[in-house]
Design an enzyme around this catalytic site. Structure first.
Site, PDB file in Angstrom:
ATOM      1  N   LYS A  11       0.816  -1.212   0.000  1.00  0.00           N
ATOM      2  CA  LYS A  11       0.000   0.000   0.000  1.00  0.00           C
ATOM      3  C   LYS A  11       0.862   1.281   0.000  1.00  0.00           C
ATOM      4  CE  LYS A  11      -4.062  -2.165   2.175  1.00  0.00           C
ATOM      5  NZ  LYS A  11      -5.018  -2.092   3.306  1.00  0.00           N
ATOM      6  N   TYR A  51     -12.555  -2.564  -3.286  1.00  0.00           N
ATOM      7  CA  TYR A  51     -13.145  -2.572  -1.946  1.00  0.00           C
ATOM      8  C   TYR A  51     -14.677  -2.632  -1.983  1.00  0.00           C
ATOM      9  CZ  TYR A  51      -8.602  -1.752   0.257  1.00  0.00           C
ATOM     10  OH  TYR A  51      -7.307  -1.884   0.710  1.00  0.00           O
ATOM     11  N   ASN A 114      -2.200   0.305   7.119  1.00  0.00           N
ATOM     12  CA  ASN A 114      -1.814  -1.055   7.538  1.00  0.00           C
ATOM     13  C   ASN A 114      -0.963  -1.811   6.517  1.00  0.00           C
ATOM     14  OD1 ASN A 114      -3.894  -1.573   5.778  1.00  0.00           O
ATOM     15  ND2 ASN A 114      -4.932  -3.049   7.112  1.00  0.00           N
ATOM     16  N   HIS A 117      -2.239  -5.423   1.596  1.00  0.00           N
ATOM     17  CA  HIS A 117      -3.505  -6.125   1.382  1.00  0.00           C
ATOM     18  C   HIS A 117      -3.190  -7.542   0.927  1.00  0.00           C
ATOM     19  CE1 HIS A 117      -7.398  -7.301  -0.301  1.00  0.00           C
ATOM     20  NE2 HIS A 117      -6.707  -7.754  -1.331  1.00  0.00           N
ATOM     21  N   GLU A 128      -9.909 -10.468  -7.569  1.00  0.00           N
ATOM     22  CA  GLU A 128      -8.915  -9.389  -7.462  1.00  0.00           C
ATOM     23  C   GLU A 128      -7.821  -9.526  -8.521  1.00  0.00           C
ATOM     24  OE1 GLU A 128      -7.780  -9.668  -3.321  1.00  0.00           O
ATOM     25  OE2 GLU A 128      -9.715  -8.911  -2.643  1.00  0.00           O
TER      26      GLU A 128
END
Ligand code: IDP
Ligand code: MG
Length: 151
Positions: A11, A51, A114, A117, A128
């Site tokens: 990320k 998402y 965080n 993913h 995905e």
């Protein structure tokens, strides 16, 4: 053990903090094969599709904003039981709760940033991978270490 493919995002915070190499090194060290990888700036449209299962939740807008804020590295990994194994290597969603020794536990500080993913099921991995990569961007190949990663 089932050979699986899973989808990973390094990320924006991890890219900006210079953690791309450290994160990829963990997957390589574990013997998981990289079959596709690219650095890209994520459009709002792609982020909202990715998402989509979280649409309507209180963290949806901020999470879309986070993933579109700066480039990410998108990766397809392949290996034995890869989906669960990679999730395990990442640790719990909230870096405060993730065990030390996991990627989020070692590099993250809070849930809003965080680090990574990882797909959470075979169905979501397939969705995905198809969302982020064209088939020709994924390489089907054998690594020389593979015979030492099965019995
Ligand atoms: P996961 O990434 O561990 O699968 P999910 O529950 O699927 O976790 O949530 C997707 C992403 O949305 C998280 O990785 C995180 O970036 C963000 N997120 C989830 N819950 C929260 C929250 O309570 N506050 C802020 N961001 C959140
Ligand atoms: Mg998830």
């Amino acid at each position: 053990m089932e050979k699986e493919r899973t989808f990973v995002i390094i990320k924006p915070d991890a890219v900006q903090r210079g953690l791309i190499g450290k994160i990829i090194t963990r997957f390589e060290g574990k013997g998981i094969k990289i079959v596709a990888m690219k650095l890209l700036s994520v459009s709002k449209e792609l982020a909202e599709k990715h998402y989509g299962i979280h649409k309507g939740k209180q963290f949806f807008d901020s999470t879309v904003k986070y993933i579109t804020s700066s480039p990410v590295v998108a990766i397809v990994l392949e290996g034995n039981n890869a989906i669960e194994m990679v999730r395990g290597m990442m640790g719990k969603t909230d870096p405060q709760k993730a065990d030390m020794g996991t990627i989020r536990g070692d590099y993250g500080q809070f849930i809003g940033r965080n680090i990574v993913h990882g797909s959470d099921s075979p169905e979501n991995a397939e969705f995905e991978i198809n969302l982020w990569f064209k088939p020709k961007e994924i390489s089907d190949y054998t690594c020389i270490n593979e015979e030492w990663l099965t019995d």
